[in-house]
Design a protein around this motif. Structure first.
Motif, PDB file in Angstrom:
ATOM      1  N   UNK A  37       0.863  -1.171   0.000  1.00 38.91           N
ATOM      2  CA  UNK A  37       0.000   0.000   0.000  1.00 38.91           C
ATOM      3  C   UNK A  37       0.909   1.233   0.000  1.00 38.91           C
ATOM      4  N   UNK A  38       0.514   2.316  -0.650  1.00 35.17           N
ATOM      5  CA  UNK A  38       1.377   3.510  -0.705  1.00 35.17           C
ATOM      6  C   UNK A  38       1.883   3.983   0.663  1.00 35.17           C
ATOM      7  N   UNK A  39       1.121   3.737   1.720  1.00 35.31           N
ATOM      8  CA  UNK A  39       1.574   4.144   3.055  1.00 35.31           C
ATOM      9  C   UNK A  39       2.789   3.354   3.534  1.00 35.31           C
ATOM     10  N   UNK A  40       3.053   2.218   2.907  1.00 32.05           N
ATOM     11  CA  UNK A  40       4.114   1.333   3.392  1.00 32.05           C
ATOM     12  C   UNK A  40       5.226   1.101   2.377  1.00 32.05           C
ATOM     13  N   UNK A  41       5.211   1.838   1.283  1.00 29.09           N
ATOM     14  CA  UNK A  41       6.237   1.673   0.248  1.00 29.09           C
ATOM     15  C   UNK A  41       7.637   1.886   0.828  1.00 29.09           C
ATOM     16  N   UNK A  42       7.746   2.744   1.808  1.00 30.14           N
ATOM     17  CA  UNK A  42       9.055   3.026   2.401  1.00 30.14           C
ATOM     18  C   UNK A  42       9.654   1.787   3.072  1.00 30.14           C
ATOM     19  N   UNK A  43       8.867   0.710   3.230  1.00 35.19           N
ATOM     20  CA  UNK A  43       9.381  -0.518   3.850  1.00 35.19           C
ATOM     21  C   UNK A  43       9.850  -1.550   2.821  1.00 35.19           C
ATOM     22  N   UNK A  44       9.877  -1.193   1.546  1.00 35.05           N
ATOM     23  CA  UNK A  44      10.260  -2.161   0.516  1.00 35.05           C
ATOM     24  C   UNK A  44      11.633  -2.770   0.767  1.00 35.05           C
ATOM     25  N   UNK A  45      12.612  -1.963   1.140  1.00 33.75           N
ATOM     26  CA  UNK A  45      13.967  -2.491   1.341  1.00 33.75           C
ATOM     27  C   UNK A  45      14.023  -3.484   2.489  1.00 33.75           C
ATOM     28  N   UNK A  46      13.458  -3.116   3.621  1.00 36.73           N
ATOM     29  CA  UNK A  46      13.482  -4.043   4.759  1.00 36.73           C
ATOM     30  C   UNK A  46      12.625  -5.271   4.477  1.00 36.73           C
ATOM     31  N   UNK A  47      11.530  -5.095   3.751  1.00 44.10           N
ATOM     32  CA  UNK A  47      10.684  -6.236   3.381  1.00 44.10           C
ATOM     33  C   UNK A  47      11.462  -7.216   2.513  1.00 44.10           C
ATOM     34  N   UNK A  48      12.256  -6.693   1.599  1.00 46.27           N
ATOM     35  CA  UNK A  48      13.076  -7.541   0.734  1.00 46.27           C
ATOM     36  C   UNK A  48      14.093  -8.332   1.532  1.00 46.27           C
ATOM     37  N   UNK A  49      14.582  -7.738   2.592  1.00 42.07           N
ATOM     38  CA  UNK A  49      15.535  -8.441   3.457  1.00 42.07           C
ATOM     39  C   UNK A  49      14.846  -9.548   4.257  1.00 42.07           C
ATOM     40  N   UNK A  50      13.634  -9.286   4.712  1.00 41.90           N
ATOM     41  CA  UNK A  50      12.906 -10.265   5.526  1.00 41.90           C
ATOM     42  C   UNK A  50      12.305 -11.395   4.700  1.00 41.90           C
ATOM     43  N   UNK A  51      11.849 -11.065   3.501  1.00 42.01           N
ATOM     44  CA  UNK A  51      11.152 -12.033   2.645  1.00 42.01           C
ATOM     45  C   UNK A  51      11.929 -12.162   1.334  1.00 42.01           C
ATOM     46  N   UNK A  53      12.185 -14.370  -0.940  1.00 39.05           N
ATOM     47  CA  UNK A  53      11.595 -15.011  -2.122  1.00 39.05           C
ATOM     48  C   UNK A  53      10.474 -14.189  -2.751  1.00 39.05           C
ATOM     49  N   UNK A  54      10.241 -13.007  -2.214  1.00 39.12           N
ATOM     50  CA  UNK A  54       9.237 -12.102  -2.766  1.00 39.12           C
ATOM     51  C   UNK A  54       9.947 -10.899  -3.368  1.00 39.12           C
ATOM     52  N   UNK A  55       9.355 -10.355  -4.408  1.00 39.99           N
ATOM     53  CA  UNK A  55       9.928  -9.165  -5.041  1.00 39.99           C
ATOM     54  C   UNK A  55       8.994  -7.988  -4.759  1.00 39.99           C
ATOM     55  N   UNK A  56       9.516  -6.993  -4.078  1.00 45.24           N
ATOM     56  CA  UNK A  56       8.710  -5.824  -3.722  1.00 45.24           C
ATOM     57  C   UNK A  56       8.913  -4.742  -4.777  1.00 45.24           C
ATOM     58  N   UNK A  57       7.804  -4.277  -5.328  1.00 40.45           N
ATOM     59  CA  UNK A  57       7.856  -3.324  -6.435  1.00 40.45           C
ATOM     60  C   UNK A  57       7.056  -2.077  -6.086  1.00 40.45           C
ATOM     61  N   UNK A  58       7.404  -1.007  -6.761  1.00 35.90           N
ATOM     62  CA  UNK A  58       6.682   0.245  -6.558  1.00 35.90           C
ATOM     63  C   UNK A  58       6.394   0.929  -7.890  1.00 35.90           C
ATOM     64  N   UNK A  59       6.256   0.143  -8.923  1.00 34.62           N
ATOM     65  CA  UNK A  59       5.920   0.700 -10.237  1.00 34.62           C
ATOM     66  C   UNK A  59       4.434   1.068 -10.257  1.00 34.62           C
ATOM     67  N   UNK A  60       4.028   1.880 -11.201  1.00 37.66           N
ATOM     68  CA  UNK A  60       2.587   2.152 -11.333  1.00 37.66           C
ATOM     69  C   UNK A  60       1.829   0.839 -11.566  1.00 37.66           C
ATOM     70  N   UNK A  61       0.659   0.736 -10.995  1.00 35.05           N
ATOM     71  CA  UNK A  61      -0.118  -0.494 -11.072  1.00 35.05           C
ATOM     72  C   UNK A  61      -0.356  -0.930 -12.520  1.00 35.05           C
ATOM     73  N   UNK A  62      -0.622   0.010 -13.388  1.00 35.07           N
ATOM     74  CA  UNK A  62      -0.877  -0.314 -14.797  1.00 35.07           C
ATOM     75  C   UNK A  62       0.307  -1.078 -15.390  1.00 35.07           C
ATOM     76  N   UNK A  63       1.502  -0.649 -15.057  1.00 39.20           N
ATOM     77  CA  UNK A  63       2.706  -1.310 -15.565  1.00 39.20           C
ATOM     78  C   UNK A  63       2.859  -2.710 -14.948  1.00 39.20           C
ATOM     79  N   UNK A  64       2.574  -2.830 -13.677  1.00 35.03           N
ATOM     80  CA  UNK A  64       2.674  -4.127 -12.994  1.00 35.03           C
ATOM     81  C   UNK A  64       1.668  -5.115 -13.585  1.00 35.03           C
ATOM     82  N   UNK A  65       0.445  -4.666 -13.801  1.00 37.22           N
ATOM     83  CA  UNK A  65      -0.597  -5.555 -14.304  1.00 37.22           C
ATOM     84  C   UNK A  65      -0.288  -6.076 -15.711  1.00 37.22           C
ATOM     85  N   UNK A  66       0.474  -5.334 -16.482  1.00 41.02           N
ATOM     86  CA  UNK A  66       0.835  -5.795 -17.825  1.00 41.02           C
ATOM     87  C   UNK A  66       1.667  -7.078 -17.764  1.00 41.02           C
TER      88      UNK A  66
END
Length: 157
Positions: A37-51, A53-66
């Motif tokens: 969620x946009x409120x938590x984008x600032x946690x992408x780096x730490x999330x990547x460290x904790x998880x 096998x998951x890829x955390x992205x912050x691209x526009x949704x339209x681009x992700x959905x493609x």
């Protein structure tokens, strides 16, 4: 203060889902992308460290959905965006608490646009059902007319 909306996950539920998806991605050799969620984008780096096998992205949704095969969500406006983009959705609700929209609960039925699951063990099964579907029916979830006509049709109902 102290108010939580029923259709939102608690932070610990969200973390439990990330833990589950992290293990699920590794076990099934899947690439799972997570857009916080946009409120938590600032946690992408730490999330990547904790998880790892998951890829955390912050691209526009339209681009992700493609580049998205299936959307997994508890409740989000991204569900409607995915359906409009003809991307099937899995409503993932381990707490049996909230069904975001009308959805299929029979995981063997093919060609459905939205599935609801509450048992984590069924995630692989429903993914396989979606992958075996070749003519998914989105007509009950998206409008086919122009916006003005859609509004007129709703008012007539």
């Amino acid at each position: 203060s102290n108010m939580v909306f029923y259709g939102q996950e608690f932070y610990y539920e969200y973390l439990q889902n990330l833990e589950f998806l992290d293990k699920f991605a590794q076990k099934n050799s899947l690439e799972i992308r997570v857009k916080h969620h946009p409120n938590y984008v600032h946690t992408n780096n730490i999330s990547s460290e904790l998880f790892k096998n998951l890829k955390f992205v912050n691209h526009p949704l339209k681009k992700i959905l493609m580049h998205t095969e299936i959307l997994i969500s508890f409740s989000s406006s991204t569900i409607e965006d995915a359906l409009t983009s003809h991307i099937p959705v899995i409503l993932f609700d381990p707490w049996k608490r909230y069904k975001h929209c009308k959805s299929e609960e029979n995981l063997n039925k093919k060609e459905r646009a939205v599935y609801y699951i509450h048992n984590k063990n069924n995630l692989k099964k429903v993914i396989n059902t979606i992958r075996k579907s070749h003519n998914i029916n989105f007509k009950n979830y998206i409008y086919t007319s122009k916006v003005r006509q859609n509004i007129k049709n709703l008012i007539k109902s």
